[in-house]
Design a protein around this motif. Structure first.
Motif, PDB file in Angstrom:
ATOM      1  N   GLU A 197       0.826  -1.209   0.000  1.00 15.55           N
ATOM      2  CA  GLU A 197       0.000   0.000   0.000  1.00 15.55           C
ATOM      3  C   GLU A 197       0.863   1.263   0.000  1.00 15.55           C
ATOM      4  N   LEU A 198       1.994   1.202   0.678  1.00 16.66           N
ATOM      5  CA  LEU A 198       2.881   2.359   0.772  1.00 16.66           C
ATOM      6  C   LEU A 198       3.720   2.562  -0.481  1.00 16.66           C
ATOM      7  N   GLY A 199       3.784   1.545  -1.348  1.00 17.12           N
ATOM      8  CA  GLY A 199       4.511   1.695  -2.604  1.00 17.12           C
ATOM      9  C   GLY A 199       5.564   0.655  -2.885  1.00 17.12           C
ATOM     10  N   ALA A 200       5.707  -0.338  -2.030  1.00 13.49           N
ATOM     11  CA  ALA A 200       6.728  -1.369  -2.247  1.00 13.49           C
ATOM     12  C   ALA A 200       6.335  -2.302  -3.390  1.00 13.49           C
ATOM     13  N   VAL A 201       7.353  -2.894  -4.002  1.00 18.14           N
ATOM     14  CA  VAL A 201       7.159  -3.964  -4.977  1.00 18.14           C
ATOM     15  C   VAL A 201       7.324  -5.282  -4.221  1.00 18.14           C
ATOM     16  N   LEU A 202       6.282  -6.099  -4.193  1.00 17.29           N
ATOM     17  CA  LEU A 202       6.311  -7.338  -3.420  1.00 17.29           C
ATOM     18  C   LEU A 202       6.654  -8.520  -4.306  1.00 17.29           C
ATOM     19  N   GLU A 214      14.436 -12.712 -11.855  1.00 22.07           N
ATOM     20  CA  GLU A 214      13.703 -12.109 -12.975  1.00 22.07           C
ATOM     21  C   GLU A 214      12.769 -11.006 -12.488  1.00 22.07           C
ATOM     22  N   ARG A 215      12.038 -11.282 -11.401  1.00 19.52           N
ATOM     23  CA  ARG A 215      11.081 -10.301 -10.890  1.00 19.52           C
ATOM     24  C   ARG A 215      11.803  -9.078 -10.325  1.00 19.52           C
ATOM     25  N   MET A 216      12.930  -9.297  -9.679  1.00 21.70           N
ATOM     26  CA  MET A 216      13.694  -8.157  -9.162  1.00 21.70           C
ATOM     27  C   MET A 216      14.218  -7.301 -10.307  1.00 21.70           C
ATOM     28  N   ALA A 217      14.667  -7.944 -11.379  1.00 19.34           N
ATOM     29  CA  ALA A 217      15.194  -7.196 -12.525  1.00 19.34           C
ATOM     30  C   ALA A 217      14.096  -6.377 -13.204  1.00 19.34           C
ATOM     31  N   GLN A 218      12.857  -6.795 -13.057  1.00 15.34           N
ATOM     32  CA  GLN A 218      11.752  -6.073 -13.671  1.00 15.34           C
ATOM     33  C   GLN A 218      11.299  -4.871 -12.845  1.00 15.34           C
ATOM     34  N   ALA A 219      11.748  -4.769 -11.598  1.00 19.67           N
ATOM     35  CA  ALA A 219      11.341  -3.660 -10.731  1.00 19.67           C
ATOM     36  C   ALA A 219      12.035  -2.376 -11.151  1.00 19.67           C
ATOM     37  N   PRO A 220      11.402  -1.217 -10.940  1.00 17.57           N
ATOM     38  CA  PRO A 220      12.037   0.068 -11.273  1.00 17.57           C
ATOM     39  C   PRO A 220      13.334   0.272 -10.494  1.00 17.57           C
ATOM     40  N   ALA A 221      14.201   1.111 -11.037  1.00 12.73           N
ATOM     41  CA  ALA A 221      15.505   1.344 -10.419  1.00 12.73           C
ATOM     42  C   ALA A 221      15.385   1.955  -9.030  1.00 12.73           C
ATOM     43  N   ASP A 222      14.307   2.689  -8.779  1.00  6.02           N
ATOM     44  CA  ASP A 222      14.134   3.326  -7.471  1.00  6.02           C
ATOM     45  C   ASP A 222      13.146   2.574  -6.588  1.00  6.02           C
ATOM     46  N   ALA A 223      12.938   1.306  -6.866  1.00 10.80           N
ATOM     47  CA  ALA A 223      11.946   0.526  -6.118  1.00 10.80           C
ATOM     48  C   ALA A 223      12.480   0.110  -4.754  1.00 10.80           C
ATOM     49  N   ILE A 224      11.555  -0.045  -3.825  1.00 12.07           N
ATOM     50  CA  ILE A 224      11.816  -0.761  -2.577  1.00 12.07           C
ATOM     51  C   ILE A 224      11.167  -2.127  -2.746  1.00 12.07           C
ATOM     52  N   VAL A 225      11.999  -3.130  -2.983  1.00 10.24           N
ATOM     53  CA  VAL A 225      11.510  -4.480  -3.270  1.00 10.24           C
ATOM     54  C   VAL A 225      11.460  -5.271  -1.969  1.00 10.24           C
ATOM     55  N   PRO A 228       9.105 -17.047   3.794  1.00  5.29           N
ATOM     56  CA  PRO A 228       8.834 -17.692   5.081  1.00  5.29           C
ATOM     57  C   PRO A 228      10.076 -18.323   5.722  1.00  5.29           C
ATOM     58  N   LEU A 229      10.933 -18.934   4.922  1.00  5.65           N
ATOM     59  CA  LEU A 229      12.111 -19.632   5.457  1.00  5.65           C
ATOM     60  C   LEU A 229      13.400 -18.850   5.207  1.00  5.65           C
ATOM     61  N   LEU A 230      13.325 -17.560   5.256  1.00  2.00           N
ATOM     62  CA  LEU A 230      14.507 -16.714   5.036  1.00  2.00           C
ATOM     63  C   LEU A 230      15.626 -17.072   6.012  1.00  2.00           C
ATOM     64  N   VAL A 231      15.280 -17.206   7.280  1.00  2.00           N
ATOM     65  CA  VAL A 231      16.296 -17.500   8.303  1.00  2.00           C
ATOM     66  C   VAL A 231      16.807 -18.921   8.147  1.00  2.00           C
ATOM     67  N   GLU A 232      15.883 -19.863   7.988  1.00  2.00           N
ATOM     68  CA  GLU A 232      16.282 -21.275   7.888  1.00  2.00           C
ATOM     69  C   GLU A 232      17.211 -21.527   6.707  1.00  2.00           C
ATOM     70  N   ASN A 233      17.014 -20.792   5.616  1.00  2.00           N
ATOM     71  CA  ASN A 233      17.830 -21.003   4.419  1.00  2.00           C
ATOM     72  C   ASN A 233      19.059 -20.105   4.348  1.00  2.00           C
ATOM     73  N   GLY A 234      19.280 -19.268   5.370  1.00  2.00           N
ATOM     74  CA  GLY A 234      20.478 -18.451   5.424  1.00  2.00           C
ATOM     75  C   GLY A 234      20.537 -17.354   4.380  1.00  2.00           C
ATOM     76  N   TYR A 235      19.406 -16.712   4.096  1.00  2.00           N
ATOM     77  CA  TYR A 235      19.339 -15.705   3.043  1.00  2.00           C
ATOM     78  C   TYR A 235      19.595 -14.273   3.524  1.00  2.00           C
ATOM     79  N   ALA A 236      19.765 -14.042   4.823  1.00  2.00           N
ATOM     80  CA  ALA A 236      19.746 -12.682   5.369  1.00  2.00           C
ATOM     81  C   ALA A 236      20.754 -11.748   4.716  1.00  2.00           C
ATOM     82  N   ALA A 237      21.933 -12.259   4.381  1.00  2.00           N
ATOM     83  CA  ALA A 237      22.981 -11.392   3.822  1.00  2.00           C
ATOM     84  C   ALA A 237      22.665 -10.925   2.409  1.00  2.00           C
ATOM     85  N   ASN A 238      21.606 -11.463   1.791  1.00  2.00           N
ATOM     86  CA  ASN A 238      21.250 -11.068   0.422  1.00  2.00           C
ATOM     87  C   ASN A 238      20.536  -9.722   0.363  1.00  2.00           C
ATOM     88  N   TYR A 239      20.132  -9.184   1.508  1.00  5.09           N
ATOM     89  CA  TYR A 239      19.270  -8.007   1.525  1.00  5.09           C
ATOM     90  C   TYR A 239      19.974  -6.818   2.167  1.00  5.09           C
TER      91      TYR A 239
END
Length: 399
Positions: free
Chosen positions: A23-28, A97-108, A113-124
């Motif tokens: 609602e605030l403008g993020a790309v989900l 692919e979806r991230m590449a399609q987002a505008p350059a000034d997007a907040i993606v 759900p399993l961000l922590v379990e899969n060790g993804y935190a450093a990607n953001y």
């Protein structure tokens, strides 16, 4: 573009936060939705799943029978690993692919759900964790049709609160009224996410805060580990080691609320080569500091050269020092940290100086003036630290 990871345990209210950010403008980008997309009828992934788990996981209409698959993999580590090996690479490709399609000034916002379990935190650039007490989550899940025992089993199969806190840059408590949660998300959006995205896009560090000494925060070590993992990921093979240095690295020691990190690189040429990658990760070069000031005991400026980056995140000040291992600046940063950790008298002396200077300088020019005002103490302290190292046999950590 700002990449925000969003996660939380089942029943925590993560979807409520995701919807508000949209609602605030993020790309989900919804990982669960992508997971369903890659196993649509006729897809190669579904064919592989049927080959691995048998035809009973496919409905008469040719779709994936998700409850049947869940029964097979729940509690079976090998089955779960096989499922992930088939689906995760495809979900990863679709996510990019979806991230590449987002505008350059997007907040993606990547809802995982399993961000922590899969060790993804450093990607953001930032990780948001939504939380609620277990009894409240069980109550919510019962409202969706799960029995209490099943709900608790699913909760306990996921990451623990401690594991999530290790990954969380922002902890959103969804215990009270939903209006309180939404108000907190609104503040986060306007005060942190929007300026953070602009800083990353414009390669601009966040405005400096006045140098004010505060009481020690037990979260400082955990914050440093989280930020250090992002720096190492951005640095790639050029990053030899990351260390938490400075006053916030000394347990129980009052300090400015700034995390200092030292990234070890083989040469200044390598440091310059990863400048863009560090900036894209949220740590742009800071023109306010081109290199170390030589100490009076070693006035050769060539011995103290470094590269300096700061955080673009207005919610978390960071000083990132890039130095070549073995140089006096690299060694001194580690020596002073370990000396202060070990010597109560040294900590007391340094704290007296810090408290005397705290609040004396404004944000503009204040950080540099604060550092300059401490130089006489450092000039006198360094021989004491070196004598301590000689006496105790201290050596820098191995790379």
């Amino acid at each position: 573009m700002l990449r925000v990871g969003l996660s939380g345990g089942i029943g925590s209210g993560k979807s409520t936060v995701a919807a508000r950010l949209v609602e605030l403008g993020a790309v989900l980008i919804d990982a669960d939705r992508l997971a369903r997309e890659v196993v649509e009828p006729g897809s190669p992934a579904l064919a592989e799943l049927v080959e691995r788990f048998g035809p009973r996981i496919r409905t008469p209409e040719g779709a994936l029978d998700r409850p049947a698959l869940a029964q097979l993999v729940f509690g079976d580590e090998q089955a779960r690993a096989d499922l992930n090996a088939i689906t995760h690479p495809r979900i990863g490709e679709l996510t990019l692919e979806r991230m590449a399609q987002a505008p350059a000034d997007a907040i993606v916002v990547h809802d995982v759900p399993l961000l922590v379990e899969n060790g993804y935190a450093a990607n953001y650039h930032l990780v948001l964790i939504v939380d609620a007490p277990e009894h409240e989550r069980v109550r919510r899940l019962e409202g969706r049709g799960l029995d209490a025992a099943d709900a608790r089993a699913r909760i306990r199969a996921q990451a623990t609160d401690e594991q999530r806190r290790e990954a969380a840059d922002v902890w959103l408590d969804n215990t009270g009224p939903v209006e309180e949660l939404l108000a907190e998300v609104d503040r986060l959006w306007s005060e942190r996410l929007v300026p953070f995205e602009r800083g990353v896009r414009e390669l601009r560090p966040a405005p400096r805060r006045p140098p004010l000494v505060v009481e020690p925060d037990p979260e400082w070590p955990r914050t440093a580990r989280r930020l250090g993992a992002r720096v190492l990921r951005a640095a790639g093979e050029a990053g030899m080691r990351i260390d938490h240095i400075g006053s916030t690295s000394v347990p129980g020691f009052p300090a400015k609320d700034v995390i200092d990190l030292q990234l070890s690189v083989r040469s200044m040429a390598e440091a310059d080569g990863i400048a863009d990658a560090l900036a894209e990760a949220g740590f742009p070069p800071d023109s306010g500091c081109r290199g170390d000031n030589p100490h009076p005991v070693d006035p050769d400026p060539g011995h103290w050269v470094k590269r300096y980056h700061s955080s673009a995140d207005p919610g978390r000040p960071v000083n990132l020092h890039l130095r070549v291992p073995g140089g006096p600046g690299w060694r001194t940063a580690l020596l002073l940290r370990d000396w202060l950790r070990a010597e109560p008298e040294a900590r007391a002396d340094y704290l007296a100086v810090k408290r005397e200077l705290s609040g004396r300088f404004a944000a503009d020019e204040g950080v540099a003036r604060y550092a300059e005002a401490k130089e006489p103490w450092f000039a006198a302290a360094l021989p004491r630290a070196r004598a301590w190292a000689e006496r105790t046999g201290w050596t820098p950590p191995e790379l």
